[in-house]
Design a protein around this motif. Structure first.
Motif, PDB file in Angstrom:
ATOM      1  N   ALA A   4     -12.448  -1.926  87.226  1.00 16.12           N
ATOM      2  CA  ALA A   4     -11.170  -2.473  87.707  1.00 16.12           C
ATOM      3  C   ALA A   4     -10.203  -1.336  88.026  1.00 16.12           C
ATOM      4  N   GLN A   5      -9.494  -1.477  89.153  1.00 18.70           N
ATOM      5  CA  GLN A   5      -8.567  -0.427  89.559  1.00 18.70           C
ATOM      6  C   GLN A   5      -7.320  -1.010  90.218  1.00 18.70           C
ATOM      7  N   VAL A   6      -6.255  -0.203  90.161  1.00 18.96           N
ATOM      8  CA  VAL A   6      -5.052  -0.381  90.974  1.00 18.96           C
ATOM      9  C   VAL A   6      -4.851   0.971  91.632  1.00 18.96           C
ATOM     10  N   ARG A   7      -4.482   0.974  92.897  1.00 20.49           N
ATOM     11  CA  ARG A   7      -4.228   2.262  93.573  1.00 20.49           C
ATOM     12  C   ARG A   7      -3.155   3.023  92.793  1.00 20.49           C
ATOM     13  N   HIS A   8      -3.480   4.271  92.420  1.00 23.29           N
ATOM     14  CA  HIS A   8      -2.589   5.050  91.548  1.00 23.29           C
ATOM     15  C   HIS A   8      -1.246   5.367  92.181  1.00 23.29           C
ATOM     16  N   ASP A   9      -1.131   5.267  93.508  1.00 21.90           N
ATOM     17  CA  ASP A   9       0.145   5.553  94.167  1.00 21.90           C
ATOM     18  C   ASP A   9       1.010   4.299  94.345  1.00 21.90           C
ATOM     19  N   THR A  10       0.575   3.172  93.789  1.00 18.53           N
ATOM     20  CA  THR A  10       1.374   1.948  93.835  1.00 18.53           C
ATOM     21  C   THR A  10       2.586   2.125  92.921  1.00 18.53           C
ATOM     22  N   PRO A  11       3.799   1.923  93.435  1.00 15.04           N
ATOM     23  CA  PRO A  11       4.983   2.084  92.587  1.00 15.04           C
ATOM     24  C   PRO A  11       5.006   1.075  91.433  1.00 15.04           C
ATOM     25  N   THR A  12       5.662   1.445  90.348  1.00 17.17           N
ATOM     26  CA  THR A  12       5.838   0.540  89.208  1.00 17.17           C
ATOM     27  C   THR A  12       7.286   0.069  89.141  1.00 17.17           C
ATOM     28  N   LYS A  13       7.856  -0.254  90.287  1.00 13.79           N
ATOM     29  CA  LYS A  13       9.250  -0.703  90.308  1.00 13.79           C
ATOM     30  C   LYS A  13       9.310  -2.204  90.571  1.00 13.79           C
ATOM     31  N   PRO A  14      10.355  -2.859  90.065  1.00 17.94           N
ATOM     32  CA  PRO A  14      10.474  -4.305  90.249  1.00 17.94           C
ATOM     33  C   PRO A  14      10.396  -4.702  91.722  1.00 17.94           C
ATOM     34  N   GLY A  15       9.674  -5.787  91.969  1.00 22.13           N
ATOM     35  CA  GLY A  15       9.516  -6.291  93.320  1.00 22.13           C
ATOM     36  C   GLY A  15       8.274  -5.794  94.034  1.00 22.13           C
ATOM     37  N   THR A  16       7.625  -4.764  93.486  1.00 21.48           N
ATOM     38  CA  THR A  16       6.425  -4.212  94.108  1.00 21.48           C
ATOM     39  C   THR A  16       5.262  -5.176  93.948  1.00 21.48           C
ATOM     40  N   TYR A  17       4.516  -5.377  95.028  1.00 18.08           N
ATOM     41  CA  TYR A  17       3.291  -6.178  94.967  1.00 18.08           C
ATOM     42  C   TYR A  17       2.140  -5.246  94.629  1.00 18.08           C
ATOM     43  N   VAL A  18       1.296  -5.704  93.729  1.00 18.22           N
ATOM     44  CA  VAL A  18       0.216  -4.895  93.167  1.00 18.22           C
ATOM     45  C   VAL A  18      -1.096  -5.636  93.381  1.00 18.22           C
ATOM     46  N   CYS A  19      -2.120  -4.929  93.824  1.00 10.49           N
ATOM     47  CA  CYS A  19      -3.433  -5.551  93.985  1.00 10.49           C
ATOM     48  C   CYS A  19      -4.395  -4.940  92.968  1.00 10.49           C
ATOM     49  N   VAL A  20      -4.971  -5.779  92.132  1.00  5.22           N
ATOM     50  CA  VAL A  20      -5.988  -5.344  91.182  1.00  5.22           C
ATOM     51  C   VAL A  20      -7.346  -5.669  91.794  1.00  5.22           C
ATOM     52  N   THR A  21      -8.183  -4.643  91.930  1.00  9.34           N
ATOM     53  CA  THR A  21      -9.544  -4.872  92.422  1.00  9.34           C
ATOM     54  C   THR A  21     -10.493  -4.728  91.243  1.00  9.34           C
ATOM     55  N   ALA A  22     -11.522  -5.552  91.248  1.00 10.22           N
ATOM     56  CA  ALA A  22     -12.488  -5.519  90.146  1.00 10.22           C
ATOM     57  C   ALA A  22     -13.878  -5.815  90.673  1.00 10.22           C
ATOM     58  N   ASN A  23     -14.860  -5.150  90.083  1.00 11.42           N
ATOM     59  CA  ASN A  23     -16.258  -5.400  90.403  1.00 11.42           C
ATOM     60  C   ASN A  23     -16.872  -6.128  89.217  1.00 11.42           C
ATOM     61  N   ILE A  24     -17.232  -7.382  89.462  1.00 10.37           N
ATOM     62  CA  ILE A  24     -17.792  -8.215  88.401  1.00 10.37           C
ATOM     63  C   ILE A  24     -19.176  -8.659  88.834  1.00 10.37           C
ATOM     64  N   LEU A  25     -20.184  -8.158  88.129  1.00 14.70           N
ATOM     65  CA  LEU A  25     -21.575  -8.491  88.413  1.00 14.70           C
ATOM     66  C   LEU A  25     -21.947  -8.251  89.875  1.00 14.70           C
TER      67      LEU A  25
END
Length: 177
Positions: free
Chosen positions: A84-105
């Motif tokens: 599972a990852q989130v792009r490390h350059d994604t800001p951690t400020k309020p209002g930011t949309y974040v995409c979590v990608t995961a490889n499951i099976l």
């Protein structure tokens, strides 16, 4: 829009997942409720069947440990896992949309979140300590620094709820949690 693929999503696909999720809003009513937790606000407790999972571990001592842990959280280090990852350059400020990608099976998924708050700065509080059972409790004033932020699930996420990440440096005894 649920994203499932045999290939890791591209940055454009991650953006599309976040755009769709953001257009639909949160998938629960009490976004931002972890800000003062624990305990969770009564409004949030009444909102659903939440599993309140509060984990706290000591990661070390001192300013260097605090600063390193703070940097790790600001760069999504808690999501830099083999599966599972989130792009490390994604800001951690309020209002930011974040995409979590995961490889499951062998299948890749991408799910949207939104950062709902970020707190950083100094704190002070009384901590009650009890030396022995049935003994009078003692109160100690503690102070330190902290960083915390929370992400809430958007409607196209598989799960519902909010997750807070926090690092706290108790300057009274030097511990970092």
């Amino acid at each position: 829009m649920f994203f499932v693929s045999l290939k890791r999503p591209t940055e454009a696909q991650e953006q599309a997942v976040c755009e769709k999720g953001s257009s639909l809003g949160f998938n629960f009513k009490s976004a931002g409720s972890t800000k003062g937790a624990p305990p969770l606000l009564l409004k949030a407790q009444q909102d659903g069947w939440w599993n309140i999972d509060h984990e706290r571990i000591k990661v070390g001592y001192g300013k260097d440990t605090y600063m390193a842990t703070k940097e790790l959280l600001n760069n999504w280090g808690q999501f830099q896992l083999p599966w599972a990852q989130v792009r490390h350059d994604t800001p951690t400020k309020p209002g930011t949309y974040v995409c979590v990608t995961a490889n499951i099976l062998g299948l890749w998924t991408a799910v949207p979140l939104q950062t709902v708050y970020k707190q950083e700065g100094k704190w002070h509080r009384q901590i009650d300590t009890q030396q022995r059972p049935l003994a009078a409790s003692k109160s100690t004033r503690h102070h330190g620094q902290q960083l915390s932020y929370a992400n809430a699930c958007l409607k196209t996420h598989f799960l519902a709820g909010e997750e807070r990440f926090k690092v706290e440096w108790d300057q009274t005894d030097g511990s970092v949690w």
